[in-house]
Design a protein around this motif. Structure first.
Motif, PDB file in Angstrom:
ATOM      1  N   TRP A 111       0.832  -1.200   0.000  1.00  0.00           N
ATOM      2  CA  TRP A 111       0.000   0.000   0.000  1.00  0.00           C
ATOM      3  C   TRP A 111       0.868   1.251   0.000  1.00  0.00           C
ATOM      4  CZ3 TRP A 111      -4.376  -1.054   4.140  1.00  0.00           C
ATOM      5  CH2 TRP A 111      -5.072  -2.207   3.753  1.00  0.00           C
ATOM      6  N   GLY A 112       0.433   2.242  -0.759  1.00  0.00           N
ATOM      7  CA  GLY A 112       1.175   3.494  -0.781  1.00  0.00           C
ATOM      8  C   GLY A 112       1.068   4.267   0.523  1.00  0.00           C
ATOM      9  N   TRP A 113       0.002   4.067   1.261  1.00  0.00           N
ATOM     10  CA  TRP A 113      -0.215   4.792   2.516  1.00  0.00           C
ATOM     11  C   TRP A 113      -0.062   3.869   3.727  1.00  0.00           C
ATOM     12  CZ3 TRP A 113      -5.060   3.413   4.935  1.00  0.00           C
ATOM     13  CH2 TRP A 113      -5.852   2.581   4.145  1.00  0.00           C
ATOM     14  N   ARG A 114       0.813   2.830   3.552  1.00  0.00           N
ATOM     15  CA  ARG A 114       0.972   1.831   4.620  1.00  0.00           C
ATOM     16  C   ARG A 114       1.532   2.431   5.908  1.00  0.00           C
ATOM     17  NH1 ARG A 114       4.720   0.852   0.725  1.00  0.00           N
ATOM     18  NH2 ARG A 114       6.931   1.009   1.280  1.00  0.00           N
ATOM     19  N   LYS A 115       2.405   3.456   5.811  1.00  0.00           N
ATOM     20  CA  LYS A 115       2.967   4.052   7.032  1.00  0.00           C
ATOM     21  C   LYS A 115       1.885   4.724   7.872  1.00  0.00           C
ATOM     22  CE  LYS A 115       7.731   4.798   5.467  1.00  0.00           C
ATOM     23  NZ  LYS A 115       8.804   5.805   5.246  1.00  0.00           N
ATOM     24  N   LEU A 116       1.019   5.469   7.210  1.00  0.00           N
ATOM     25  CA  LEU A 116      -0.075   6.117   7.920  1.00  0.00           C
ATOM     26  C   LEU A 116      -1.005   5.076   8.519  1.00  0.00           C
ATOM     27  CD1 LEU A 116      -1.771   8.574   8.738  1.00  0.00           C
ATOM     28  CD2 LEU A 116      -2.845   8.483   6.468  1.00  0.00           C
ATOM     29  N   PHE A 117      -1.335   4.049   7.727  1.00  0.00           N
ATOM     30  CA  PHE A 117      -2.236   3.000   8.204  1.00  0.00           C
ATOM     31  C   PHE A 117      -1.646   2.300   9.421  1.00  0.00           C
ATOM     32  CE2 PHE A 117      -3.407  -1.548   8.041  1.00  0.00           C
ATOM     33  CZ  PHE A 117      -4.763  -1.431   8.305  1.00  0.00           C
ATOM     34  N   ARG A 118      -0.363   1.955   9.364  1.00  0.00           N
ATOM     35  CA  ARG A 118       0.260   1.230  10.469  1.00  0.00           C
ATOM     36  C   ARG A 118       0.445   2.129  11.695  1.00  0.00           C
ATOM     37  NH1 ARG A 118       4.377  -2.272   6.603  1.00  0.00           N
ATOM     38  NH2 ARG A 118       2.976  -4.091   6.392  1.00  0.00           N
TER      39      ARG A 118
END
Length: 246
Positions: free
Chosen positions: A67-74
């Motif tokens: 995911w491109g927004w995996r850092k925010l999600f995690r």
């Protein structure tokens, strides 16, 4: 209206607990020791959880690697894990403190709630049973709080209805934990304790919700723990008061 009066009466028992320990300062002072030990354990555990929440989130979400927004999600998952740990700490603080200081809190409860006929058992017999009962109660708590935690992400409902329901559920089970000593002194087993508190639900909720909200404030839970035990004993003596079982 009667339910509201009973709810307010439950809050009043918590305040009566403060009044009792204020008049009996030595009980309050000694009651701080187990609470301080439990508080230290939770502080260390929450610090470790806060430091490693993101790492745990990475392990739990391998599906988000692309995911491109995996850092925010995690990061959001990590925050949710920490908040869940904090809520669990609030819910289990009373159980751990009572387990650590059971011999003392039994004496405190007996001083606040003297009985003519008391079911006395040595602490090395009551402690394993109390731990088992606390684990059963924790399972009930998780049965309610896990769905509420998921519903917390639903817009509007998660920010309005869920916090109220969460406080009610947490408050009831805190009352279950805190009244255990007073009811065990009357020979009342776990299933019967649940039945008695459900039969006096508004009072149990008023007492427990007041305790829960105060326990959310850091370190206040330590100061308030002896008052919560005393208030629970007064609640049982005044409003529930089942007869001792031979």
């Amino acid at each position: 209206m009667r339910s509201l009066r009973d709810f307010a009466a439950g809050v009043g028992f918590f305040l009566q607990g403060f009044g009792w320990v204020a008049r009996n300062g030595r009980w309050w002072a000694f009651g701080l020791i187990p609470a301080l030990i439990a508080f230290a354990v939770y502080v260390v555990a929450l610090i470790l959880l806060g430091r490693h929440a993101t790492d745990v989130a990475d392990l739990l979400t391998p599906f988000a690697d692309t995911w491109g927004w995996r850092k925010l999600f995690r990061t959001l998952v990590g925050i949710a894990l920490f908040l869940g740990g904090l809520a669990l700490a609030v819910l289990t603080f009373a159980a751990l403190t009572l387990a650590i200081g059971e011999p003392f809190y039994e004496r405190l409860s007996a001083a606040a709630d003297p009985l003519e006929q008391e079911i006395e058992q040595p602490w090395w017999r009551t402690l394993p049973r109390s731990i088992r009962d606390s684990l059963v109660t924790l399972c009930y708590v998780l049965l309610f709080t896990v769905p509420l935690f998921v519903l917390g992400f639903v817009p509007v409902v998660g920010q309005t209805v869920v916090p109220v329901l969460g406080a009610a559920v947490s408050g009831f089970f805190l009352t279950v934990e805190l009244t255990t000593i007073a009811l065990e002194r009357r020979g009342i087993a776990r299933k019967e304790r649940f039945r008695l508190l459900r039969a006096n639900l508004p009072v149990a909720l008023g007492f427990g919700v007041a305790v829960f909200l105060l326990f959310l404030v850091p370190f206040v839970a330590v100061v308030a723990m002896p008052a919560a035990v005393a208030g629970a004993a007064l609640l049982i003596r005044t409003r529930v008061s089942p007869p001792p079982t031979p």
